[in-house]
Design a protein around this motif. Structure first.
Motif, PDB file in Angstrom:
ATOM      1  N   HIS A 116    -170.261   6.151 158.710  1.00 18.63           N
ATOM      2  CA  HIS A 116    -170.926   6.866 159.812  1.00 18.63           C
ATOM      3  C   HIS A 116    -172.455   6.859 159.772  1.00 18.63           C
ATOM      4  O   HIS A 116    -173.075   7.382 160.682  1.00 18.63           O
ATOM      5  N   SER A 117    -173.070   6.335 158.724  1.00 16.35           N
ATOM      6  CA  SER A 117    -174.538   6.211 158.712  1.00 16.35           C
ATOM      7  C   SER A 117    -174.955   5.218 157.638  1.00 16.35           C
ATOM      8  O   SER A 117    -174.208   4.979 156.670  1.00 16.35           O
ATOM      9  N   LEU A 118    -176.142   4.656 157.802  1.00 20.91           N
ATOM     10  CA  LEU A 118    -176.657   3.717 156.814  1.00 20.91           C
ATOM     11  C   LEU A 118    -176.898   4.412 155.477  1.00 20.91           C
ATOM     12  O   LEU A 118    -176.595   3.858 154.416  1.00 20.91           O
ATOM     13  N   SER A 119    -177.405   5.636 155.520  1.00 19.67           N
ATOM     14  CA  SER A 119    -177.655   6.351 154.261  1.00 19.67           C
ATOM     15  C   SER A 119    -176.351   6.622 153.519  1.00 19.67           C
ATOM     16  O   SER A 119    -176.308   6.546 152.290  1.00 19.67           O
ATOM     17  N   ALA A 120    -175.285   6.923 154.235  1.00 20.29           N
ATOM     18  CA  ALA A 120    -173.993   7.140 153.573  1.00 20.29           C
ATOM     19  C   ALA A 120    -173.469   5.848 152.949  1.00 20.29           C
ATOM     20  O   ALA A 120    -172.857   5.882 151.873  1.00 20.29           O
ATOM     21  N   LEU A 178    -170.517   0.771 158.709  1.00 24.91           N
ATOM     22  CA  LEU A 178    -171.089   1.885 159.475  1.00 24.91           C
ATOM     23  C   LEU A 178    -169.996   2.724 160.136  1.00 24.91           C
ATOM     24  O   LEU A 178    -170.100   3.948 160.186  1.00 24.91           O
ATOM     25  N   ASP A 179    -168.947   2.072 160.618  1.00 20.67           N
ATOM     26  CA  ASP A 179    -167.827   2.821 161.204  1.00 20.67           C
ATOM     27  C   ASP A 179    -167.142   3.681 160.142  1.00 20.67           C
ATOM     28  O   ASP A 179    -166.769   4.821 160.407  1.00 20.67           O
TER      29      ASP A 179
END
Length: 183
Positions: free
Chosen positions: A12-16, A8-9
């Motif tokens: 930057h997002s779960l979808s990414a 996530l870091d």
């Protein structure tokens, strides 16, 4: 889970994370090839899960029903895909069939396959849907031309084409509501 936080870091997002390639995922410390492949396949698993859960007695009463039912078919799509939603005379779902998958910016609408699928399902009406992976749910001039040609052929065999929904990034545009299915 430290690995989940690193992912996530990094993305930057779960979808990414879900949209990342295997190569991009393995670049994150602690993500091996098997983990990356599993993460990469999760959107496809979610799409299949939704397809299996759609009950064939579901009724489509309006475009919003159709949009909600069809949206998950395009989760995580990396290429344009075309689906045909077949309905009986009461608007009950008879099936939702993948008609084709193309490239990142193109997919052919095979009118013969649309007709064969609608007839095999014994559909009274159908809805076409496809996705634009470019991020814009705006029907192209080619989308409109192909849809009108398909509508003409279906009308001749007494199957109504109710709409063609174009999906992108969780949003969709109805060609019927946009006035694009009128001659």
């Amino acid at each position: 889970n430290p690995l989940a936080h690193r992912l996530l870091d990094h993305f930057h997002s779960l979808s990414a994370v879900m949209d990342a390639s295997v190569e991009e995922l393995t670049a994150v410390e602690g993500v091996g090839e098997h983990t990356a492949v599993l993460i990469h396949l999760l959107p496809q698993f979610a799409r299949r899960y939704h397809q299996d859960r759609v009950k064939m007695d579901t009724t489509v009463n309006n475009i919003e029903d159709a949009g909600a039912l069809l949206a998950p078919y395009f989760y995580g799509a990396r290429n344009e895909m075309v689906y045909l939603l077949s309905l009986d005379a009461k608007g009950r779902v008879l099936g939702c069939d993948l008609l084709g998958e193309g490239s990142a910016n193109f997919c052919t609408l095979d009118i013969r396959l649309v007709v064969e699928t609608a007839l095999r399902r014994r559909a009274r009406s159908v809805l076409l849907s496809h996705c634009h992976v470019s991020g814009l749910a705006v029907p192209s001039p080619d989308d409109r031309i192909a849809t009108l040609q398909c509508m003409d052929v279906l009308n001749k065999i007494q199957i109504e084409l109710l709409d063609h929904l174009v999906f992108a990034d969780g949003d969709y545009v109805s060609m019927a509501q946009s006035g694009l299915l009128r001659r």
